[in-house]
Design an enzyme around this catalytic site. Sequence first.
Site, PDB file in Angstrom:
ATOM      1  N   SER A 591     -21.886  -1.166 -28.583  1.00 50.23           N
ATOM      2  CA  SER A 591     -22.126  -1.286 -29.646  1.00 50.23           C
ATOM      3  C   SER A 591     -23.644  -2.264 -30.489  1.00 50.23           C
ATOM      4  O   SER A 591     -24.447  -1.256 -30.713  1.00 50.23           O
ATOM      5  CB  SER A 591     -21.387  -2.710 -29.644  1.00 50.23           C
ATOM      6  OG  SER A 591     -20.477  -2.983 -30.903  1.00 50.23           O
ATOM      7  N   ASP A 677     -13.567   4.769 -35.169  1.00 54.35           N
ATOM      8  CA  ASP A 677     -14.557   3.089 -35.347  1.00 54.35           C
ATOM      9  C   ASP A 677     -14.673   3.057 -36.786  1.00 54.35           C
ATOM     10  O   ASP A 677     -15.480   3.396 -37.428  1.00 54.35           O
ATOM     11  CB  ASP A 677     -15.684   3.282 -34.973  1.00 54.35           C
ATOM     12  CG  ASP A 677     -16.370   2.168 -34.576  1.00 54.35           C
ATOM     13  OD1 ASP A 677     -16.333   0.581 -34.793  1.00 54.35           O
ATOM     14  OD2 ASP A 677     -17.516   1.913 -33.008  1.00 54.35           O
ATOM     15  N   HIS A 709     -13.215   1.402 -32.172  1.00 57.20           N
ATOM     16  CA  HIS A 709     -13.941   1.235 -32.185  1.00 57.20           C
ATOM     17  C   HIS A 709     -14.226   0.337 -29.818  1.00 57.20           C
ATOM     18  O   HIS A 709     -15.034   0.949 -29.270  1.00 57.20           O
ATOM     19  CB  HIS A 709     -14.459  -0.326 -32.345  1.00 57.20           C
ATOM     20  CG  HIS A 709     -15.819  -1.294 -32.478  1.00 57.20           C
ATOM     21  ND1 HIS A 709     -16.834  -0.258 -32.567  1.00 57.20           N
ATOM     22  CD2 HIS A 709     -16.971  -2.171 -31.237  1.00 57.20           C
ATOM     23  CE1 HIS A 709     -17.827  -1.539 -31.958  1.00 57.20           C
ATOM     24  NE2 HIS A 709     -18.032  -2.334 -31.516  1.00 57.20           N
TER      25      HIS A 709
END
Length: 742
Positions: A591, A677, A709
């Site tokens: 991320s 995501d 995600h």
Amino acid sequence: MTVSDSANIAPAAGTAPVAKKIPFERTHHGHTFIDDYEWMREKESPEVISHLEAENAWTKSQTAHLDRLQESIFTEIKTRIKETDMSVPNRRGDYWYFSRTRAGLDYGISVRVPVAGPEDWTPPEVGEDELAGEEVVFDSNIAAEGQDFFSLGSFSLSDDGRWLLYGVDTTGDERYTLRLRDLSTGDDLEDTIEGTFAGACLDPSGRYVFYTTVDDAWRPEKVWRHLVGTDSAEDVCIFDEPDERFFVGTGFSRSGRILFVVTGSKTTTGYWSIGADDLEAEPQPVWPREEGVEYSVEHAVVGGEDRFLITHNRNRADFELVDVPAADPTADPRPVIAEVAGLRIEDVDAFADFIAISYRRSGFARVGIVRLDNESSSPFAAVQELPFGRETGTLLPAGNPEFAQTSIRLLFTSMSTPSVLYSHSVADGTDTVLKRQPVLGSVDLDAYAETLLWATADDGTQVPISVVYRADLHRLAGDEATAAAMTETTAASAHEEPRPVEPAPLVLYGYGSYEASMDPYFSVSRLSLLDRGVVFAIAHVRGGGEMGRHWYDQGKTTSKKNTFTDFIAVARHLVDTGWTSPESLVATGGSAGGLLMGAVANMAPELFAGISAHVPFVDPLTSILMPELPLTVIEWEEWGDPLHDAEVYEYMRSYSPYENVAEAAHPKILAVTSLNDTRVLYVEPAKWVARLREVGAEALLKTEMVAGHGGASGRYDAWKETAFDFAWMLDVLGRSDVEIEP
């Protein structure tokens, strides 16, 4: 922009997919960037799906030689984790609630048994056999049948235990459908609410549901009240946040007496309250929302009076804790903690007779207890810190739902210590271990050691590094003649550190954003790396919250590059002090940590043999320039606003991984993403890999076609993802041929 037929990217046999170039101009502040791969943003395009599938096929072919290793690691993880297990029961109302996992099933099963009586605070001992009176509350395995993805985003019970509210996502896009279940019959009501955000709650009486919905940019903006048994079309919006910088959420205090509505940006917070005795009343502000002031509120009963405990940064960057009358929260605040020097106060949990304060001291998460004297005019006792007696480690409150409970549950873990759940009696200070994280197989936990190192950043800042390794590392590295592999204790000189006798393969993890602290923790799956002679380290870089608010402030907006240079300084320190070498160093992050991976790949590619980036935020400038995308506007306070600020635009342009890929030798790169995501769109790593290929980098892209995600939802699929990632790392590190006993 439409993808034309010229974007056919079917690769020739035995070659990596080659994405066609369709120039797209992006112009801001007098600068034009030509983006050849922006066409990949069209998620519904057959050409885009075809490209992602071609990338998956290529990745599969390039890692086929690791299939056996991947299967071995998966077996190791599976063998070491207790597949049929149960949590320690937590009391809520008249029941003890806990979960069971069973071998072969992906998800947990929530169950409960009745308490023996009002004074029953001793959890029942749970084994593999069902307890007398045990009943299933919710079986996620049944709910997930026929779905490739399954996630619970809400799970809330009424005080009497009759009603259950649950929210389900079956695609990974974090859009949840809410349903209500009558646990006395096991049947769902007709009430169905579509398209909600996570975190919906049932009021203690079971009469109302409170939930949030999102705007077009997937920002939670509205709070709704639903009367159980009615059509959702009749639901009432009780709060609407028009400012695009703010998320809105809602939830009840632990006491159950107050419903809070919370709005928060990256720098500013607002709270509103509604008494549970009149849930149709209008929300009332706690403190007026003030730009730059963050605060959180907990309800407590102090001296027989309803009070709000407020953790805020009005006067101190690392926060302070005060209390005010709930009936008049703007009255002069009363300090709860007299001495706060050296503490970064993070949270407070209120109970009938005490409060628990979570804070950071010397970089580590700690917990302090303040006993309440309801008969005194000065009701707050001094903070009693609960020690863990180790150089490194993490101590956190864990599962404490009851306001009237007389003890607090805590969780301790470290890099080499499996988590320990224990109960601390506030009355007499005694501790009772409730559960130790089981680690099965032939694992000898005494074989692992950990240490805390410090690297010097470019500006002189000392950056902490948590490290875990095998104590017999010299033998695993092949140096049988060496008598001592690691210096077990720090020598007299404060500058000497424990280290391998020869450089070892090392995996370095980093994140460094949103003030999120990457605290030391134990990982069963990580043992598969350690047992193959790999050292694992966490770089606690700026942008996180490990060392206090200043640590975060120095790693955000136009100071963001400190995050990257800190990580590089850590890598160089580990090389210079003999822990590892550039040929034996793999970096990993996900991320916002994936942005870190992309940045260091450009800034110091010579330091790394490989980089593993998960759902990586590698095209940040493009995303942050698009306010219509999910989460963009609220992110401006984290990264800056390049849409309206030319200085921010230039700063972000100078570090954006996608825009700064250079004609240089690169480490091997693995990018893993998910099609659904909503936080970091798949298009970012897809474009990045295409650009890396242009400069000859050996880059692989793996896309989960049904996930969000967090990747795969089932635990077995999640273990397989970890095994794939570890196998790739070990191959890069030259340790793929090491055989171990699980």
